[in-house]
Design an enzyme around this catalytic site. Structure first.
Site, PDB file in Angstrom:
ATOM      1  N   ASP A   1       0.812  -1.227   0.000  1.00 58.17           N
ATOM      2  CA  ASP A   1       0.000   0.000   0.000  1.00 58.17           C
ATOM      3  C   ASP A   1       0.843   1.273   0.000  1.00 58.17           C
ATOM      4  OD1 ASP A   1      -2.188  -1.710   0.152  1.00 58.17           O
ATOM      5  OD2 ASP A   1      -2.129  -1.732   2.338  1.00 58.17           O
ATOM      6  N   GLU A   2       1.995   1.225  -0.630  1.00 56.30           N
ATOM      7  CA  GLU A   2       2.896   2.380  -0.666  1.00 56.30           C
ATOM      8  C   GLU A   2       2.456   3.419  -1.692  1.00 56.30           C
ATOM      9  OE1 GLU A   2       3.827  -0.761  -1.270  1.00 56.30           O
ATOM     10  OE2 GLU A   2       5.307  -1.395   0.201  1.00 56.30           O
TER      11      GLU A   2
ATOM     12  N   LYS B   1       1.773   2.064  -5.215  1.00 57.53           N
ATOM     13  CA  LYS B   1       2.248   1.476  -6.481  1.00 57.53           C
ATOM     14  C   LYS B   1       1.297   1.812  -7.625  1.00 57.53           C
ATOM     15  CE  LYS B   1       2.264  -2.523  -4.409  1.00 57.53           C
ATOM     16  NZ  LYS B   1       2.098  -2.139  -2.988  1.00 57.53           N
TER      17      LYS B   1
ATOM     18  N   ASN C   1      -5.576 -10.113  -3.959  1.00 55.62           N
ATOM     19  CA  ASN C   1      -5.254  -9.600  -2.614  1.00 55.62           C
ATOM     20  C   ASN C   1      -4.746  -8.157  -2.689  1.00 55.62           C
ATOM     21  OD1 ASN C   1      -3.008 -10.616  -3.968  1.00 55.62           O
ATOM     22  ND2 ASN C   1      -1.980 -11.391  -2.146  1.00 55.62           N
TER      23      ASN C   1
ATOM     24  N   GLY D   1      -4.679  -4.134  -3.797  1.00 52.39           N
ATOM     25  CA  GLY D   1      -5.653  -3.048  -3.980  1.00 52.39           C
ATOM     26  C   GLY D   1      -4.865  -1.797  -4.315  1.00 52.39           C
ATOM     27  N   HIS D   2      -4.892  -1.391  -5.571  1.00 56.06           N
ATOM     28  CA  HIS D   2      -4.091  -0.256  -6.023  1.00 56.06           C
ATOM     29  C   HIS D   2      -5.001   0.905  -6.400  1.00 56.06           C
ATOM     30  CE1 HIS D   2      -0.589  -3.143  -7.239  1.00 56.06           C
ATOM     31  NE2 HIS D   2      -0.937  -3.255  -5.977  1.00 56.06           N
ATOM     32  N   THR D   3      -4.748   2.054  -5.786  1.00 55.55           N
ATOM     33  CA  THR D   3      -5.618   3.212  -6.009  1.00 55.55           C
ATOM     34  C   THR D   3      -5.029   4.154  -7.040  1.00 55.55           C
ATOM     35  OG1 THR D   3      -5.980   3.077  -3.644  1.00 55.55           O
ATOM     36  CG2 THR D   3      -6.924   4.986  -4.754  1.00 55.55           C
TER      37      THR D   3
ATOM     38  N   GLN E   1       1.763  -6.361  -3.554  1.00 54.18           N
ATOM     39  CA  GLN E   1       2.333  -6.634  -2.235  1.00 54.18           C
ATOM     40  C   GLN E   1       3.672  -5.896  -2.120  1.00 54.18           C
ATOM     41  OE1 GLN E   1       0.819  -9.613  -4.026  1.00 54.18           O
ATOM     42  NE2 GLN E   1      -0.895  -8.608  -3.074  1.00 54.18           N
TER      43      GLN E   1
ATOM     44  N   THR F   1       2.990 -12.817   2.353  1.00 53.98           N
ATOM     45  CA  THR F   1       2.109 -13.409   1.360  1.00 53.98           C
ATOM     46  C   THR F   1       2.839 -14.629   0.797  1.00 53.98           C
ATOM     47  OG1 THR F   1       0.656 -12.931  -0.509  1.00 53.98           O
ATOM     48  CG2 THR F   1       2.889 -11.987  -0.614  1.00 53.98           C
TER      49      THR F   1
ATOM     50  N   ARG G   1      -9.699  -3.065   6.008  1.00 54.64           N
ATOM     51  CA  ARG G   1      -9.118  -3.131   7.366  1.00 54.64           C
ATOM     52  C   ARG G   1      -8.266  -1.894   7.633  1.00 54.64           C
ATOM     53  NH1 ARG G   1      -5.964  -8.699   7.349  1.00 54.64           N
ATOM     54  NH2 ARG G   1      -5.602  -8.054   5.196  1.00 54.64           N
TER      55      ARG G   1
ATOM     56  N   ARG H   1      -5.080   0.122   8.616  1.00 53.60           N
ATOM     57  CA  ARG H   1      -3.652  -0.180   8.528  1.00 53.60           C
ATOM     58  C   ARG H   1      -2.966   0.273   9.813  1.00 53.60           C
ATOM     59  NH1 ARG H   1      -3.562   2.672   2.716  1.00 53.60           N
ATOM     60  NH2 ARG H   1      -4.399   0.979   1.477  1.00 53.60           N
TER      61      ARG H   1
ATOM     62  N   VAL I   1       2.839  14.267  -3.112  1.00 52.72           N
ATOM     63  CA  VAL I   1       2.316  15.240  -2.146  1.00 52.72           C
ATOM     64  C   VAL I   1       0.784  15.230  -2.117  1.00 52.72           C
ATOM     65  CG1 VAL I   1       4.326  16.762  -2.118  1.00 52.72           C
ATOM     66  CG2 VAL I   1       2.568  17.104  -3.867  1.00 52.72           C
TER      67      VAL I   1
END
Ligand code: GDP
Ligand code: IMO
Ligand code: MG
Length: 427
Positions: free
Chosen positions: A13-14, A16, A40, A42-44, A225, A240, A304, A306, A415
């Protein structure tokens, strides 16, 4: 620069998705490829204020003209695949092409059942998986009882393989977990129902990608991941079941390491983690609460919360080394506005001994406490900054200090969640 890898340098969740999207808009990306994991992830991606999330699909799916590839190293739930595709289609967006490796393994319904019951059985020792059947599907692959995408097109072969896969599982489900047995027929019927829709998408993706690289086309490998969740290099067993590190890209796509030009590690300006497992800089105080709140740290796939903590330069250096990073993309610097001083973990203390690099054993890592350096903070809202010089002096110093500690040059700094909310530091 024809072959670029984007991967997670922390526990996922950095950002990516944002990095991938940014690259697809900065330069023409011909192929966007997933090589490990499954839904598994989840990329925003935030485009013109509109938010999209990709899970199994490569993020280039939102870029018309980009061919999206699900490589052999991915585990594919056909149900999740078409659910995601249909949801995007319903939003009336133009989609790129999608091709899938016939060698990718399939996640069947029994994989998620086993994932969930195994977790329940582990109780307080649970991994905190996404419950999507990822681990059991990879276990079957390694155990040589997996079902591959290409198997869905031959009913007889599929029946035989499902029968072999269920043999031991049904004993386990009924005798250990007290669940009902799963029949071969129900699994075959379910998987076969996707075959006609899948068939036109299936290709030899290794050949496709190598030929594209021969033509000097640009291929972007979108990691899912992250390094610290890698089955070999992460915080095992709280990981994972795949290889999200750079090496996994080669096996997961059928592309040799000599073809990769850039390896970009995506890293937050602080740290988060979902699920169980050690996390040395984790905060349990008001600062942690503030990072969670300001950073909006809720999982995209599972909803969930973090866990949040300060930046860990030991993890950053480790990720640089394990992946051979050529650069880092640091996201979420904007979240750190409004701290007097920002702690950064530069080493660990393990039973009175200082460790500047990752400790040798997991036992030591579990016992590691952070050695902090304190950097002066800033109060200004930086979400509108577009050049490095526009940042407050202390934010500039924070970026430079972290770059120095992390072992790889920073390519860009985020930013804000938007595509344009990025400062390119070194082009
Ligand atoms: P991924 O799994 O690595 O693609 O990351 P996720 O999408 O799960 O989580 C990253 C979150 O951070 C998403 O909500 C993004 O929109 C958001 N994000 C990415 N970069 C930035 C940034 O620079 N600043 C802020 N405030 N949010 C960001
Ligand atoms: P992206 O690509 C964060 C975590 C789970 C759990 C562990 C094992 O969005 O960064 P699994 O279901 O894979 O067997 O769960 O890995 N995990 C992630 N955490 N981001 C992800 O993906 C993750 N994918 C898996 O929370 O701790
Ligand atoms: Mg994510």
């Amino acid at each position: 620069m024809p072959a670029i890898v984007v991967l997670g340098a922390q526990w996922g969740d950095e950002g990516k998705g944002k990095a991938t999207d940014l690259l697809t808009t900065q330069q023409s990306i011909d192929f966007c490829v997933r090589t490990s994991g499954g839904h598994n992830a989840g990329h925003t991606i935030v485009v013109d204020g509109e938010k999209f999330a990709t899970h199994l699909l490569p993020s280039g799916i939102l870029t018309p003209g980009c061919t999206n590839v699900i490589g052999n190293g991915v585990v594919v739930s056909p149900e999740a695949l078409f659910r995601e595709l249909d949801a995007l289609t319903a939003r009336d967006v133009s989609l790129g092409e999608l091709v899938i490796s016939g060698n990718a393994h399939v996640i069947a319904s029994y994989h998620s059942t086993i994932d969930k019951v195994t977790e329940r059985f582990l109780g307080k020792n649970k991994i905190g998986t996404t419950g999507r059947g990822i681990g059991p599907a990879y276990a079957d692959k390694i155990n040589r009882v997996g079902i591959r995408v290409a198997d869905l097109f031959d009913e007889k072969i599929l029946g035989e393989k499902v029968e072999a896969a269920l043999e031991v599982k049904n004993h386990l489900l009924t005798k250990v977990y007290n669940r009902r047995a799963i029949t071969v027929e129900e699994v075959v019927e379910d998987l076969r129902s996707y075959a006609d829709r899948l068939a036109p998408m299936v290709r030899d993706t290794s050949l496709l990608l190598n030929q594209a690289l021969d033509r000097d086309e640009t291929v972007l490998f979108e990691g899912a991941q992250a390094t610290m969740l890698d089955v070999d290099h992460g915080t095992y067993p709280f990981v994972t079941s795949s290889s999200p590190v750079a090496g996994g890209v080669c096996t997961g796509a059928g592309v040799g390491p000599t073809r990769i030009d850039r390896v970009i590690g995506v890293i937050k300006a602080y740290t988060t983690r979902v699920g169980s497992g050690p996390f040395p800089t984790e905060l349990f105080d008001a600062d942690g609460e503030k990072l969670w709140k300001v950073g909006g740290e809720v999982g995209v796939s599972t909803g969930r919360d973090r866990r949040c903590g300060w930046y860990d330069a030991v993890v950053a250096r480790y990720a640089t080394r394990v992946n051979g990073l050529t650069e880092l993309f640091m996201t979420k610097l904007d979240v750190l506005s409004s701290w007097e001083r920002v702690p950064v973990c530069v080493a660990y203390d393990v039973d009175g001994v200082r460790h500047d690099e990752m400790p040798l054993t997991q036992t030591e890592f579990h016992a590691a406490t952070p050695v902090y350096e304190y950097l002066d903070g800033w109060w200004e809202d930086i979400s509108g900054c577009r050049r490095f010089e526009d940042l407050p002096k202390n934010a500039q110093r924070y970026v430079k200090a972290l770059e120095e500690m992390s072992g790889a040059p920073f390519w860009a700094v985020g930013v804000g969640p938007g595509r344009d909310q990025t400062i390119v530091v070194n082009d």
